[in-house]
Motif scaffolding. Structure first.
Motif, PDB file in Angstrom:
ATOM      1  N   GLU A 115      11.407  51.651  44.056  1.00 17.06           N
ATOM      2  CA  GLU A 115      11.909  52.760  43.254  1.00 17.06           C
ATOM      3  C   GLU A 115      13.437  52.804  43.319  1.00 17.06           C
ATOM      4  O   GLU A 115      14.120  52.982  42.304  1.00 17.06           O
ATOM      5  CB  GLU A 115      11.324  54.081  43.748  1.00 17.06           C
ATOM      6  CG  GLU A 115      11.785  55.292  42.957  1.00 17.06           C
ATOM      7  CD  GLU A 115      11.096  56.565  43.412  1.00 17.06           C
ATOM      8  OE1 GLU A 115      11.594  57.643  43.049  1.00 17.06           O
ATOM      9  OE2 GLU A 115      10.078  56.473  44.127  1.00 17.06           O
ATOM     10  N   PHE A 143       9.247  54.449  36.276  1.00 15.73           N
ATOM     11  CA  PHE A 143      10.626  54.000  36.327  1.00 15.73           C
ATOM     12  C   PHE A 143      11.339  54.386  35.044  1.00 15.73           C
ATOM     13  O   PHE A 143      10.768  54.384  33.961  1.00 15.73           O
ATOM     14  CB  PHE A 143      10.708  52.480  36.496  1.00 15.73           C
ATOM     15  CG  PHE A 143      10.440  52.041  37.896  1.00 15.73           C
ATOM     16  CD1 PHE A 143      11.060  52.663  38.960  1.00 15.73           C
ATOM     17  CD2 PHE A 143       9.560  51.004  38.142  1.00 15.73           C
ATOM     18  CE1 PHE A 143      10.833  52.241  40.247  1.00 15.73           C
ATOM     19  CE2 PHE A 143       9.327  50.580  39.420  1.00 15.73           C
ATOM     20  CZ  PHE A 143       9.957  51.195  40.482  1.00 15.73           C
ATOM     21  N   THR A 157      10.826  45.074  38.863  1.00 18.03           N
ATOM     22  CA  THR A 157       9.555  44.466  38.472  1.00 18.03           C
ATOM     23  C   THR A 157       9.419  43.057  39.047  1.00 18.03           C
ATOM     24  O   THR A 157       8.351  42.655  39.510  1.00 18.03           O
ATOM     25  CB  THR A 157       9.438  44.416  36.939  1.00 18.03           C
ATOM     26  OG1 THR A 157       9.502  45.753  36.417  1.00 18.03           O
ATOM     27  CG2 THR A 157       8.132  43.774  36.513  1.00 18.03           C
ATOM     28  N   ALA A 185      15.006  49.944  41.392  1.00 15.73           N
ATOM     29  CA  ALA A 185      15.015  50.187  39.949  1.00 15.73           C
ATOM     30  C   ALA A 185      16.200  51.052  39.557  1.00 15.73           C
ATOM     31  O   ALA A 185      16.842  50.825  38.530  1.00 15.73           O
ATOM     32  CB  ALA A 185      13.710  50.849  39.514  1.00 15.73           C
ATOM     33  N   PRO A 240      18.706  53.182  34.283  1.00 11.78           N
ATOM     34  CA  PRO A 240      18.087  54.485  34.496  1.00 11.78           C
ATOM     35  C   PRO A 240      18.882  55.583  33.832  1.00 11.78           C
ATOM     36  O   PRO A 240      20.102  55.473  33.655  1.00 11.78           O
ATOM     37  CB  PRO A 240      18.097  54.645  36.021  1.00 11.78           C
ATOM     38  CG  PRO A 240      18.284  53.280  36.560  1.00 11.78           C
ATOM     39  CD  PRO A 240      19.089  52.547  35.537  1.00 11.78           C
ATOM     40  N   ASP A 293      16.075  50.533  31.613  1.00 12.39           N
ATOM     41  CA  ASP A 293      17.110  49.690  32.200  1.00 12.39           C
ATOM     42  C   ASP A 293      18.348  49.812  31.321  1.00 12.39           C
ATOM     43  O   ASP A 293      18.410  49.229  30.266  1.00 12.39           O
ATOM     44  CB  ASP A 293      16.632  48.238  32.228  1.00 12.39           C
ATOM     45  CG  ASP A 293      17.521  47.353  33.070  1.00 12.39           C
ATOM     46  OD1 ASP A 293      17.206  46.153  33.126  1.00 12.39           O
ATOM     47  OD2 ASP A 293      18.512  47.824  33.639  1.00 12.39           O
ATOM     48  N   GLU A 313      15.098  48.143  35.945  1.00 11.58           N
ATOM     49  CA  GLU A 313      13.645  47.918  35.989  1.00 11.58           C
ATOM     50  C   GLU A 313      13.299  46.438  36.033  1.00 11.58           C
ATOM     51  O   GLU A 313      12.324  46.038  36.679  1.00 11.58           O
ATOM     52  CB  GLU A 313      12.981  48.588  34.789  1.00 11.58           C
ATOM     53  CG  GLU A 313      11.463  48.528  34.826  1.00 11.58           C
ATOM     54  CD  GLU A 313      10.824  49.279  33.686  1.00 11.58           C
ATOM     55  OE1 GLU A 313       9.629  49.036  33.424  1.00 11.58           O
ATOM     56  OE2 GLU A 313      11.520  50.091  33.048  1.00 11.58           O
TER      57      GLU A 313
END
Length: 381
Positions: free
Chosen positions: A319, A372, A331, A322, A377, A375, A327
């Motif tokens: 988390e 999430f 991932t 991210a 955030p 990309d 992200e």
């Protein structure tokens, strides 16, 4: 899963940053594109008594290319277009105009990729699908007598000094020992006679990529205030001690970088180590807020990295990855665990061992579902 928590954290972090690389296909395509431009300009300059050369600089030459999240994941390739002319024979405006005219002819020739052209303060940009080439007009630096160049800048009257080839040699010297060891290990692991230089990545190169991605996310709402990649690269290289895991190096480098910024008569200085006349932070004088934002950003880098180190569960680590690196990076790290971690979390089956802090499935306390952000955030720096 892994048995050693520090090793686990480092492997997750390294995998996440590896995801920011461009692919083999994209690398070869970029080389093909800038080679085509170079060949065309060589013919164009061939009509003159003075020739020239086109060569990569910046991240392409340093091995720190990182996907650009602000132009639909475009790849940014920096090039030098050097004319072999004496400084007294031309002006900044004429040199840039000549390069621009040559690129106009290149675009009109309908080359593969059908690029368009834009003008910047120092360079010309060729826009292709998936990436763009920034072409910097330059002349040889007659005073240096080596790889130095002088460059144009529409914001200043005087010629500016640079040396991207010398700079790249300096950068590679710093990481030389690890680079050789890494390359030898790769050759042995995949049982081949040779590994292309550009596929070898050291901890310093990964550190620079990580810092650049964190910067891009942090400054998502104010791109003009972003510290230049060359400032980040220079300070990281100066701060690098030559050993340690990626996580350890990132912690150490981010803590040391602010101390490497010099000052003279109230002017911030981040000098090119091989050409002291070039101050990479010169624009901070005209834009003082950028200096303030740099120190705010690097403090946030330290806070985010420290936060990764105190987490006991992979879910929490991912988390925070991210939020810090995007992200895509999180991932990739999740996939390296060999589990469908995100899917499991959504079903409410993800738990954490109360005794060891190691991630387990269907045991311990349940970890709350989390979606999430994109990309980058959605957060303010």
């Amino acid at each position: 899963m892994f048995n050693d928590r520090d090793d686990q954290l480092d492997r997750l972090l390294r995998t996440s940053i590896e995801s920011l690389d461009i692919s083999d296909e994209e690398y070869r395509l970029a080389v093909s594109r800038y080679s085509a431009v170079g060949d065309f300009l060589a013919d164009y300059w061939g009509e003159s008594i003075a020739g020239g050369a086109v060569y990569p600089q910046g991240s392409m030459r340093l091995g720190t290319v990182t996907r650009n999240i602000h132009r639909n994941d475009e790849i940014d390739i920096d090039l030098v277009a050097r004319r072999d002319l004496a400084k007294a024979s031309t002006s900044q405006a004429d040199l840039k105009a000549d390069a621009g005219h040559g690129l106009d002819l290149f675009v009109k020739s309908a080359p593969e990729g059908l690029p368009s052209k834009e003008e910047g303060k120092r360079c010309w940009t060729l826009l292709y699908p998936r990436f763009h080439l920034d072409m910097l007009p330059a002349l040889p630096d007659e005073e240096s007598g080596d790889t130095g160049i002088i460059i144009t800048d529409t914001e200043v009257r005087e010629w500016q000094f640079s040396d991207p080839i010398g700079y790249a040699n300096w950068f590679h010297t710093i990481m030389r020992t690890e680079w050789v060891e890494t390359r030898e290990a790769m050759v042995k692991a995949i049982d081949v006679d040779d590994v292309p230089d550009w596929k070898v990545k050291t901890t310093l190169q990964r550190t620079v990529q990580a810092l650049k991605r964190h910067r891009d996310i942090y400054f998502a709402d104010n791109l003009d205030d972003r510290p230049a990649s060359v400032i980040i690269t220079t300070l990281a290289a100066l701060s690098y001690r030559g050993s340690g895991s990626l996580y350890e190096v990132l912690l150490d480098v981010s803590a040391t970088m602010p101390t490497m910024v010099g000052q003279s008569n109230g002017i911030y200085i981040v000098s090119n180590p091989v050409q002291l006349k070039e101050n990479f932070a010169d624009r901070w004088q005209r834009h003082p807020r950028r200096a303030e934002r740099f120190f705010e950003w690097i403090a946030q880098v330290q806070a985010d990295l420290s936060g990764l180190g105190v987490e006991r569960g992979i879910d929490s680590v991912l988390e925070k990855m991210a939020k810090a690196f995007g992200e895509r990076a999180a991932t990739a790290a999740e996939r390296s665990t060999g589990t469908n971690l995100f899917d499991t979390r959504t079903r409410g089956e993800l738990g954490m061992s109360a005794g060891t802090g190691a991630l387990v499935l269907g045991a311990g306390r349940t970890v709350r579902p989390h979606n999430f952000h994109g990309d980058p955030p959605q957060r303010q720096p």
